[in-house]
Design an enzyme around this catalytic site. Structure first.
Site, short mmCIF file in Angstrom:
data_model
loop_
_atom_site.label_atom_id
_atom_site.label_comp_id
_atom_site.label_asym_id
_atom_site.label_seq_id
_atom_site.Cartn_x
_atom_site.Cartn_y
_atom_site.Cartn_z
N HIS A 154 -9.76 -1.28 12.04
CA HIS A 154 -9.03 -2.02 11.48
C HIS A 154 -9.81 -3.79 11.38
CE1 HIS A 154 -6.32 -3.60 8.19
NE2 HIS A 154 -5.74 -4.28 8.92
N MET B 45 -8.24 2.42 -0.37
CA MET B 45 -6.61 2.49 -0.09
C MET B 45 -6.48 1.94 -0.93
SD MET B 45 -6.42 3.06 3.96
CE MET B 45 -8.18 3.72 4.86
N SER B 46 -6.32 1.55 -2.35
CA SER B 46 -5.91 0.73 -3.00
C SER B 46 -6.03 0.90 -4.34
CB SER B 46 -5.54 -0.54 -2.18
OG SER B 46 -6.53 -1.21 -1.96
N HIS C 297 0.90 -1.64 -0.11
CA HIS C 297 -0.27 -0.06 -0.22
C HIS C 297 1.00 1.07 -0.13
CE1 HIS C 297 -2.78 -3.48 1.44
NE2 HIS C 297 -3.60 -2.26 0.49
N TYR D 263 0.83 4.01 1.61
CA TYR D 263 -0.02 4.63 2.95
C TYR D 263 1.19 3.63 3.80
CZ TYR D 263 -2.95 0.85 4.04
OH TYR D 263 -3.01 -0.92 4.08
N1 HPA Z 1 -12.58 4.02 4.00
C1 HPA Z 1 -11.35 3.90 3.10
N2 HPA Z 1 -10.76 2.38 3.06
C2 HPA Z 1 -11.44 1.44 3.88
C3 HPA Z 1 -12.45 1.31 4.45
C4 HPA Z 1 -13.18 2.72 4.09
O1 HPA Z 1 -14.01 3.01 5.25
N3 HPA Z 1 -12.70 0.10 4.70
C5 HPA Z 1 -12.44 -0.64 4.32
N4 HPA Z 1 -10.65 0.10 3.19
#
Ligand code: HPA
Length: 288
Positions: free
Chosen positions: A249, A213-214, A85, A87
């Site tokens: 998470h 985010m991917s 990722h 991030y």
């Molecule tokens: N936002 C951003 N990325 C994520 C989310 C979310 O709510 N859930 C899983 N990945």
């Protein structure tokens, strides 16, 4: 002198081909909490990212970091179990390096999966969304920098990032097995913090149905190489502010894991049918 991206990709491909004679037709990226979706690959060879030259190591819980080469019925598959990722601090070139390698291994269709937050109020945690298009809100483009024409053109067209033909095929398979596949726009943000409720309202106004985010950097790089892309989001949670409770998470991973079985059923049927589709695009990198 430092090696070019092209040279590093070739070096990695040579290493992988030394470990497995399999020529993968289909690439598969398994997102957060979805690593077990391919429990059933036959004759599989597993390579830890850490042992693959030039591969960045995956670091986040829920991303084991293995490349599997195996067979699903008669179709040869290269599956990335866990992705890198942005991030985590890697460059976009590092994030998309495994996709370059899949392309150079000869993959012509790529299935990208992820866990995402649901923005479309029709969605529920556990919904499956076929990505119809994306919004790149990561603030960067993975193709920024010098372009190597051996991979693809300087200004690739992104009119159909997520192949309409593969989407139709996915809907057909979903119907056959009685599975509802939503379709929508995936907005990619850099993370790692989840969004604020105001950001989620903004994303909704921009036309996003899900946020994550991917996936988007990988899809862009795959299209750069002329690979057909299918994107699937598991709606793991409703995005911030849509549901009142804070996001964690661990809960996102657990929710994704609960959907794995349905996703596996879909992919087990879908992947062999993808490879039967005739492909006319030229290869990104000629085989030796
Ligand atoms: N936002 C951003 N990325 C994520 C989310 C979310 O709510 N859930 C899983 N990945």
């Amino acid at each position: 002198m430092t090696k070019s991206l092209y040279e590093r990709v070739r070096e990695t491909v040579a290493f992988i081909r030394d470990r497995s004679a399999m020529r993968p037709q289909i690439g598969l990226v398994l997102g957060s909490g979805l690593g077990d979706v391919v429990g059933s690959l036959a004759d599989a060879v597993a390579l830890e990212y850490a042992e693959i030259p030039n591969f960045p190591a995956a670091t986040i819980a829920g991303h084991p970091g293995r490349l599997l080469l195996g067979r699903l019925q008669t179709t040869t598959v290269a599956a990335l179990q866990g992705r890198i990722h942005y991030y985590e601090g890697y460059s976009m070139e590092e994030v998309t390096f495994p996709i370059r390698v899949l392309g150079a291994l000869g993959v012509r269709q790529l299935v990208l999966t992820n866990a995402a937050g649901g923005i479309n109020p029709r969605f529920r945690p556990g919904s499956l969304m076929l990505i119809a298009d994306h919004l790149n809100l990561m603030g960067v483009n993975p193709l920024r920098g010098p372009n190597d024409e051996r991979f693809g053109p300087r200004f690739p067209d992104l009119t159909h990032v997520y192949s309409p033909r593969l989407r139709a095929l996915a809907q057909e398979v979903a119907r056959e097995i009685g599975l509802v596949l939503e379709e929508g726009v995936y907005a990619a943000v850099s993370g790692p913090s989840y969004e604020t409720p105001a950001e989620v309202r903004m994303l909704r106004q921009l036309g996003a149905d899900a946020v994550g985010m991917s996936t988007v950097p990988e899809a862009i790089v795959a299209r750069h190489m002329g690979i057909e892309v299918l994107g699937l989001s598991v709606i793991a949670n409703m995005a911030a502010g849509i549901a009142e409770r804070p996001l964690r998470h661990e809960e996102v991973l657990a929710a994704a894991a609960r959907v794995q079985e349905r996703l596996r059923t879909l992919l087990d049927r879908l992947i062999p049918s993808l490879s039967r589709v005739e492909v006319t695009q030229t290869e990104a990198i000629p085989k030796e």
